[in-house]
Design an enzyme around this catalytic site. Sequence first.
Site, PDB file in Angstrom:
ATOM      1  N   LYS A 197       2.234  13.021 -11.882  1.00  0.00           N
ATOM      2  CA  LYS A 197       0.727  13.115 -12.135  1.00  0.00           C
ATOM      3  C   LYS A 197       0.480  15.099 -11.359  1.00  0.00           C
ATOM      4  O   LYS A 197      -0.050  13.993 -10.474  1.00  0.00           O
ATOM      5  CB  LYS A 197       0.452  12.351 -12.247  1.00  0.00           C
ATOM      6  CG  LYS A 197       0.778  10.190 -12.256  1.00  0.00           C
ATOM      7  CD  LYS A 197       0.338   9.884 -12.006  1.00  0.00           C
ATOM      8  CE  LYS A 197       1.134   8.357 -12.407  1.00  0.00           C
ATOM      9  NZ  LYS A 197       0.180   7.599 -12.022  1.00  0.00           N
ATOM     10  N   ALA A 236       4.707   2.880  -5.575  1.00  0.00           N
ATOM     11  CA  ALA A 236       6.120   2.447  -5.165  1.00  0.00           C
ATOM     12  C   ALA A 236       6.231   1.186  -4.281  1.00  0.00           C
ATOM     13  O   ALA A 236       7.152   0.732  -5.139  1.00  0.00           O
ATOM     14  CB  ALA A 236       6.876   3.575  -5.224  1.00  0.00           C
ATOM     15  N   LYS A 286      -7.414  11.518 -12.652  1.00  0.00           N
ATOM     16  CA  LYS A 286      -7.879   9.667 -11.324  1.00  0.00           C
ATOM     17  C   LYS A 286      -7.330  10.712  -9.872  1.00  0.00           C
ATOM     18  O   LYS A 286      -8.185   9.832  -9.148  1.00  0.00           O
ATOM     19  CB  LYS A 286      -7.149   8.671 -11.684  1.00  0.00           C
ATOM     20  CG  LYS A 286      -5.670   8.801 -11.642  1.00  0.00           C
ATOM     21  CD  LYS A 286      -4.648   8.237 -10.143  1.00  0.00           C
ATOM     22  CE  LYS A 286      -3.139   8.173 -10.518  1.00  0.00           C
ATOM     23  NZ  LYS A 286      -2.325   8.517  -9.441  1.00  0.00           N
TER      24      LYS A 286
END
Length: 463
Positions: A197, A236, A286
């Site tokens: 990301k 995670a 984000k």
Amino acid sequence: MVGSIEVIRENMYANGSTNHHNGTEEKLDELRRLLGKSDGDLLRIVGVGAGAWGSVFAALLQDSYGLYREKIQIRIWRRPGRAVDRKTAEHLFEVINSREDVLRRLIRRCAYLKYVEGRLGDRTLYADEILRDGFVLNMIDTPLCPLKVVTNLQEAVWDADIVINGLPSTETREVFEEISKYWKERITAPIIVSLAKGIEAALDPVPHIITPTQMINRATGVPMENILYLGGPNIASEIYNEEYANARICGAVKWRKPLAKFLRQPHFIVWDNNDLVTHEVMGGLKNVYAIGAGMVAALTNESATSKSVYFAHCTSEMIFITHLLAEDPEKLAGPLLADTYVTLLKGRNAWYGQMLAKGELNLDMGDSISGKGMIQGVSAVGAFYQLLSQSSLSLSRPGEDKPVAPVEFCPILKTLYKILITREQQSEAILQALRDEHLNDPRDRIEIAQSHAFYRPSLLGQP
């Protein structure tokens, strides 16, 4: 919930899978057929990069499919030579002794003594060494199943059928350029699933975003139909502890649907979508605002009111930016807000913002933090600011004739850039930005975006 999982996993570490199949062999056989695998020809999956999410992803596959050793091989690559510091070794020893299932497993594998010696300082432990026993350097408190670790990149990838990119976006290009050297003689292209990301900004020939999947495509020549992105509102460690989660795998229909089925588990639902690049960019966006959220939380002593004010402004900026990037931005609202919400609650980028504001970290330490890994939001702040500052993208404010760059509609992004990149301001500036009496109502920004033709397909490299 973890306690209930330990009983299930106690009997699976020897082979990497539970004793109940739940149709997993049928899913494996189906994917093998699609890839043209014959009997005796292993389906080879390798994870590249061993951060928290990359390691958990490999462990999930090992837990699900590791039992079928005659059909599949699951391995993970990480660089060799990273020493575990004494403090981490001591904490690791505490974790081992607090988990009876982990302790028994290490004793059974004759691996416990090295952790005793590491705790005492009598030997140096290494990150690739402990990963073989299921310990991730950035996630010590959540032991995984044992993993097959490879430290030679060529050995790891040269014959891989599926490669999982678990690298930070800032390292993806460099590593895959090296990988491309080992794929020159390949007849068939591998499938690549990227978990990264983050973005880069490019200004020529026109301002546009470069995503990790695009970096991989350019570095290796693997066609885009073979490169996918998987992301979602996930932490995670919680996913490995079987907290319910969902994700989307995005890319060409040829592979996304069978891979969604292959990756789906009762506690980890994987949907599929064709909009690869936009979802990938939103995954990076984000992280930008998560850093600011952490700063606000620390500076206001976790004030719920202040955090909600920040959330209103940052989400309105994200909605504004999605109208620049997407033709149908409303379709992204749910996934983007969900990913943002979990990142603000518990993500490493929000943690990083908190530590900066508290003075427990400083910018001179860089954005790769011991025990946390790469803070990808920092580079994303620079990339989005650089991109949205370009005069060629200028927009007019309602009632004004003079066009301005899109970044002028995003005061939070501008402030984060001045704090993190140019270092003109301190963390307290994020509160000053929120309290600026000239700051527009967040709703006004959303209305501007919704009522004007802002969409710029060139930003994502589209005509």
